[in-house]
Enzyme design. Structure first.
Site, PDB file in Angstrom:
ATOM      1  N   MET A 129     -12.209   3.775  -0.439  1.00  0.00           N
ATOM      2  CA  MET A 129     -13.109   4.198   0.539  1.00  0.00           C
ATOM      3  C   MET A 129     -13.865   5.359   0.566  1.00  0.00           C
ATOM      4  O   MET A 129     -13.401   6.397   1.289  1.00  0.00           O
ATOM      5  CB  MET A 129     -11.977   4.178   1.667  1.00  0.00           C
ATOM      6  CG  MET A 129     -11.536   2.558   2.213  1.00  0.00           C
ATOM      7  SD  MET A 129     -10.062   2.813   3.055  1.00  0.00           S
ATOM      8  CE  MET A 129      -8.788   3.034   1.783  1.00  0.00           C
ATOM      9  N   SER A 182       0.832  -1.150   0.159  1.00  0.00           N
ATOM     10  CA  SER A 182       0.025   0.023  -0.027  1.00  0.00           C
ATOM     11  C   SER A 182       0.890   1.323   0.075  1.00  0.00           C
ATOM     12  O   SER A 182       1.705   1.398   0.757  1.00  0.00           O
ATOM     13  CB  SER A 182      -0.953   0.053   1.039  1.00  0.00           C
ATOM     14  OG  SER A 182      -1.526   1.153   1.293  1.00  0.00           O
ATOM     15  N   MET A 193      -9.368   7.688  -0.380  1.00  0.00           N
ATOM     16  CA  MET A 193     -10.387   8.368   0.917  1.00  0.00           C
ATOM     17  C   MET A 193     -10.711   9.530   0.557  1.00  0.00           C
ATOM     18  O   MET A 193     -10.225  10.408   0.278  1.00  0.00           O
ATOM     19  CB  MET A 193      -9.358   8.015   2.209  1.00  0.00           C
ATOM     20  CG  MET A 193      -8.771   6.966   2.291  1.00  0.00           C
ATOM     21  SD  MET A 193      -7.964   6.901   3.780  1.00  0.00           S
ATOM     22  CE  MET A 193      -6.844   5.166   3.836  1.00  0.00           C
ATOM     23  N   HIS A 204      -8.346   0.774  -3.921  1.00  0.00           N
ATOM     24  CA  HIS A 204      -9.197   0.434  -2.781  1.00  0.00           C
ATOM     25  C   HIS A 204     -10.061   1.663  -2.328  1.00  0.00           C
ATOM     26  O   HIS A 204      -9.516   2.692  -1.845  1.00  0.00           O
ATOM     27  CB  HIS A 204      -8.370  -0.158  -1.507  1.00  0.00           C
ATOM     28  CG  HIS A 204      -9.173  -0.252  -0.189  1.00  0.00           C
ATOM     29  ND1 HIS A 204      -8.598  -0.287   0.965  1.00  0.00           N
ATOM     30  CD2 HIS A 204     -10.651  -0.479  -0.282  1.00  0.00           C
ATOM     31  CE1 HIS A 204      -9.465  -0.551   1.981  1.00  0.00           C
ATOM     32  NE2 HIS A 204     -10.800  -0.665   1.283  1.00  0.00           N
ATOM     33  N   ASP A 218      -4.982   3.586  -1.770  1.00  0.00           N
ATOM     34  CA  ASP A 218      -6.006   3.791  -0.968  1.00  0.00           C
ATOM     35  C   ASP A 218      -6.885   5.125  -1.254  1.00  0.00           C
ATOM     36  O   ASP A 218      -6.225   6.326  -1.048  1.00  0.00           O
ATOM     37  CB  ASP A 218      -5.539   3.697   0.508  1.00  0.00           C
ATOM     38  CG  ASP A 218      -5.122   2.394   1.003  1.00  0.00           C
ATOM     39  OD1 ASP A 218      -6.003   1.598   0.813  1.00  0.00           O
ATOM     40  OD2 ASP A 218      -3.998   2.088   1.417  1.00  0.00           O
ATOM     41  N   MET A 242     -11.426  -6.609   5.707  1.00  0.00           N
ATOM     42  CA  MET A 242     -10.448  -5.381   6.131  1.00  0.00           C
ATOM     43  C   MET A 242     -10.169  -6.463   7.444  1.00  0.00           C
ATOM     44  O   MET A 242     -10.797  -6.597   8.228  1.00  0.00           O
ATOM     45  CB  MET A 242     -11.169  -4.313   6.339  1.00  0.00           C
ATOM     46  CG  MET A 242     -11.453  -3.469   5.218  1.00  0.00           C
ATOM     47  SD  MET A 242      -9.909  -2.908   4.516  1.00  0.00           S
ATOM     48  CE  MET A 242      -9.325  -2.066   5.518  1.00  0.00           C
ATOM     49  N   ASP A 251      -6.387  -6.792   4.381  1.00  0.00           N
ATOM     50  CA  ASP A 251      -5.546  -5.436   4.377  1.00  0.00           C
ATOM     51  C   ASP A 251      -5.791  -4.658   5.966  1.00  0.00           C
ATOM     52  O   ASP A 251      -7.124  -4.596   6.172  1.00  0.00           O
ATOM     53  CB  ASP A 251      -6.462  -4.418   3.400  1.00  0.00           C
ATOM     54  CG  ASP A 251      -6.088  -3.012   3.325  1.00  0.00           C
ATOM     55  OD1 ASP A 251      -4.904  -2.717   3.823  1.00  0.00           O
ATOM     56  OD2 ASP A 251      -6.614  -2.333   2.512  1.00  0.00           O
ATOM     57  N   HIS A 254      -1.176  -1.075  -4.381  1.00  0.00           N
ATOM     58  CA  HIS A 254      -2.469  -0.933  -3.511  1.00  0.00           C
ATOM     59  C   HIS A 254      -2.460   0.617  -3.446  1.00  0.00           C
ATOM     60  O   HIS A 254      -1.745   1.259  -2.941  1.00  0.00           O
ATOM     61  CB  HIS A 254      -2.353  -1.615  -2.260  1.00  0.00           C
ATOM     62  CG  HIS A 254      -3.938  -1.599  -1.498  1.00  0.00           C
ATOM     63  ND1 HIS A 254      -4.649  -2.596  -1.928  1.00  0.00           N
ATOM     64  CD2 HIS A 254      -4.196  -0.965  -0.630  1.00  0.00           C
ATOM     65  CE1 HIS A 254      -5.912  -2.204  -1.069  1.00  0.00           C
ATOM     66  NE2 HIS A 254      -5.402  -1.144  -0.285  1.00  0.00           N
TER      67      HIS A 254
HETATM   68  C1  DX5 Z   1      -6.151   1.232   5.650  1.00  0.00           C
HETATM   69  C2  DX5 Z   1      -5.946   1.056   4.373  1.00  0.00           C
HETATM   70  C3  DX5 Z   1      -4.579   0.044   4.174  1.00  0.00           C
HETATM   71  C4  DX5 Z   1      -3.395   0.615   4.682  1.00  0.00           C
HETATM   72  C5  DX5 Z   1      -2.868  -0.545   5.201  1.00  0.00           C
HETATM   73  O1  DX5 Z   1      -7.375   1.893   5.553  1.00  0.00           O
HETATM   74  O2  DX5 Z   1      -6.883   0.651   3.550  1.00  0.00           O
HETATM   75  O3  DX5 Z   1      -4.273  -0.454   2.836  1.00  0.00           O
HETATM   76  O4  DX5 Z   1      -2.571   1.353   3.819  1.00  0.00           O
HETATM   77  O5  DX5 Z   1      -1.784  -0.089   6.067  1.00  0.00           O
HETATM   78  P1  DX5 Z   1      -0.881  -1.049   7.197  1.00  0.00           P
HETATM   79  O6  DX5 Z   1      -0.461  -2.058   6.243  1.00  0.00           O
HETATM   80  O7  DX5 Z   1       0.214  -0.146   7.697  1.00  0.00           O
HETATM   81  O8  DX5 Z   1      -1.866  -1.488   8.074  1.00  0.00           O
HETATM   82 ZN    ZN Z   2      -6.392  -0.385   1.496  1.00  0.00          ZN
END
Ligand code: DX5
Ligand code: ZN
Length: 228
Positions: free
Chosen positions: A69, A11, A38, A67, A36, A138, A176, A34
């Site tokens: 969110m 990620s 948001m 991903h 993210d 998750m 994840d 990956h």
């Molecule tokens: C959290 C994200 C993850 C995050 C994971 O909401 O969806 O992808 O980057 O980070 P680590 O591996 O540090 O938990």
């Molecule tokens: Zn993620």
């Protein structure tokens, strides 16, 4: 019988946002990058959107695993496939019509996946397996990197794996959140095959070596899990 295809998806949430091209080059040995997305509404954090995904897709040595969110994925998800993400994951908690959302992602040329927050049960969504290529379980509350792994999500991974086995077809299961050298083994044993790791990868001194180590640990744990 061939074992599962174990994949690592670092990620970039834990990467240096001022140097994303260089940060992507460091994970050229991974299977995916990956990303993210948001929106500060579905989760209390804001990262990046479609124009940045488009720019990342142009320079990434590995395919992008987006991903989302975000609220209203029904409206926005296909745009991420058009922007060049090869896999697009949306949250069922945010989707008004998950079947239509999954279909529109596939129609735009990407693999489709749905994600479940820690408090969301899998069972009501079993039928949705017909419409997707992957399920994301998750293992932290979405929103931030570097949180502690929630081992209590492993029964959900097992339930998804069992449903996939029963129904046939090739659907990947992604985990994840908090995935590291210490926790990847239990994810493999529960039936996951795609591993997102942010801080565990980008926090390492030697990023390619850490990706290699995670692969090695996943392969080892694979010996302890039933085939299929
Ligand atoms: C959290 C994200 C993850 C995050 C994971 O909401 O969806 O992808 O980057 O980070 P680590 O591996 O540090 O938990
Ligand atoms: Zn993620």
């Amino acid at each position: 019988m061939a074992g599962p295809h174990l994949q690592i998806s670092p990620s970039i949430l834990s990467a240096d946002f001022a140097n994303l091209e260089r940060e992507l080059a460091r994970i050229a040995d991974a299977d995916w990058a990956h990303v993210d997305v948001m929106d500060n509404h579905f989760v209390p954090n804001l990262t990046l959107g479609q124009p940045v995904v488009e720019a990342l897709a142009r320079v990434s040595p590995v395919p992008l695993d987006a991903h989302l969110m975000i609220e209203d994925p029904d409206r926005w998800a296909p745009g991420y496939a058009e922007a060049g993400a090869r896999s697009v994951t949306f949250h069922v908690e945010a989707a008004a019509d998950p079947v239509a959302t999954a279909r529109s992602i596939r129609a735009a040329g990407a693999r489709a996946a749905f994600a479940l927050k820690p408090g969301t049960r899998f069972e009501p969504y079993e039928e949705l397996l017909d419409e997707v290529d992957m399920v994301l379980v998750m293992t932290v509350e979405p929103g931030f990197g570097g949180q502690a792994f929630m081992a209590d999500q492993m029964p959900k991974v097992r339930a998804v794996r069992e449903a996939v086995r029963r129904r046939g077809g090739e659907i990947w299961i992604q985990v994840d959140g908090g995935v590291s050298q210490d926790t990847i083994g239990q994810c493999v044993e529960a039936g996951a095959d795609v591993f997102v790791a942010g801080s565990a990868v980008y926090g390492a001194e030697d990023v390619p070596a850490r990706i290699g180590r995670l692969r090695e640990l996943a392969a080892q744990a694979c010996g302890g899990r039933p085939a299929g």
